[in-house]
Design a protein around this motif. Structure first.
Motif, mmCIF file in Angstrom:
data_model
loop_
_atom_site.group_PDB
_atom_site.id
_atom_site.type_symbol
_atom_site.label_atom_id
_atom_site.label_comp_id
_atom_site.label_asym_id
_atom_site.label_seq_id
_atom_site.Cartn_x
_atom_site.Cartn_y
_atom_site.Cartn_z
ATOM 1 N N CYS A 57 29.826 5.824 2.977
ATOM 2 C CA CYS A 57 30.560 5.531 1.740
ATOM 3 C C CYS A 57 30.188 4.163 1.176
ATOM 4 O O CYS A 57 30.621 3.810 0.084
ATOM 5 C CB CYS A 57 32.066 5.579 2.000
ATOM 6 N N ALA A 58 29.436 3.386 1.941
ATOM 7 C CA ALA A 58 29.105 2.021 1.536
ATOM 8 C C ALA A 58 28.083 2.029 0.408
ATOM 9 O O ALA A 58 26.879 2.072 0.639
ATOM 10 C CB ALA A 58 28.577 1.222 2.722
ATOM 11 N N SER A 62 32.502 2.047 -4.021
ATOM 12 C CA SER A 62 33.051 3.039 -3.098
ATOM 13 C C SER A 62 33.242 2.405 -1.726
ATOM 14 O O SER A 62 32.518 1.495 -1.338
ATOM 15 C CB SER A 62 32.097 4.233 -2.997
ATOM 16 N N GLU A 63 34.250 2.890 -1.011
ATOM 17 C CA GLU A 63 34.468 2.410 0.354
ATOM 18 C C GLU A 63 35.050 3.525 1.209
ATOM 19 O O GLU A 63 35.543 4.524 0.708
ATOM 20 C CB GLU A 63 35.369 1.178 0.374
ATOM 21 N N CYS A 116 35.555 9.108 1.275
ATOM 22 C CA CYS A 116 35.334 7.919 0.457
ATOM 23 C C CYS A 116 36.433 7.786 -0.596
ATOM 24 O O CYS A 116 37.062 8.769 -0.984
ATOM 25 C CB CYS A 116 33.981 8.007 -0.250
ATOM 26 N N ALA A 119 36.478 1.677 -4.502
ATOM 27 C CA ALA A 119 36.721 0.372 -3.887
ATOM 28 C C ALA A 119 37.952 -0.283 -4.494
ATOM 29 O O ALA A 119 38.197 -0.188 -5.698
ATOM 30 C CB ALA A 119 35.506 -0.528 -4.071
ATOM 31 N N GLY A 120 38.747 -0.908 -3.631
ATOM 32 C CA GLY A 120 39.898 -1.664 -4.089
ATOM 33 C C GLY A 120 41.192 -0.871 -4.180
ATOM 34 O O GLY A 120 42.245 -1.452 -4.401
#
Length: 127
Positions: A57-58, A62-63, A116, A119-120
């Motif tokens: 997912c990096a 996206s995280e 995923c 991000a945030g």
């Protein structure tokens, strides 16, 4: 994602986990949240060593939100997945307890599904 869709996705993940556990020679681990953005891949690892699972997912924006791990050693023995100890959400590394002197433990197929999220965003709360 609407709450109903999230609930259905979580139910599907739990049913998939139940199917994976039906094999007495498999172990399953789930950590974090289930999202509507899964990425599934396989790793071949040796038992009895610590394994780092790559974060698929990096990527920008996206995280990693959650991860399910399934490993089998049919028909020889049941490997056991041990998650890394420490902080609240340790997605990697893992330790697969399967001694090298047991047939199949030197080359285990590990199926990983990573979930995923943008991000945030805070955790969704589905397990």
């Amino acid at each position: 994602m609407p709450p109903l869709a999230r609930s259905l996705l979580a139910l599907a993940a739990l049913l998939a986990a139940a199917d994976a556990r039906a094999n007495p020679f498999c172990d399953f681990a789930m950590i974090g949240d289930v999202t509507d953005r899964p990425i599934t891949f396989h790793l071949t690892v040796a038992g009895g060593v610590t394994t780092t699972i790559p974060d698929k997912c990096a990527m920008p924006g996206s995280e990693l939100a959650g991860e399910s791990i399934n490993v089998c050693n049919t028909p020889s023995s049941k490997p056991r997945i041990q998650l890394a100890l420490g902080s609240d959400l340790n997605f990697s590394p893992i330790y697969i307890d399967c001694p090298g002197n047991i047939p199949g433990c030197s080359s285990l197929d590990v199926r990983v599904t990573q979930f995923c999220k943008p991000a945030g965003l805070p955790p969704v709360g589905l397990y």
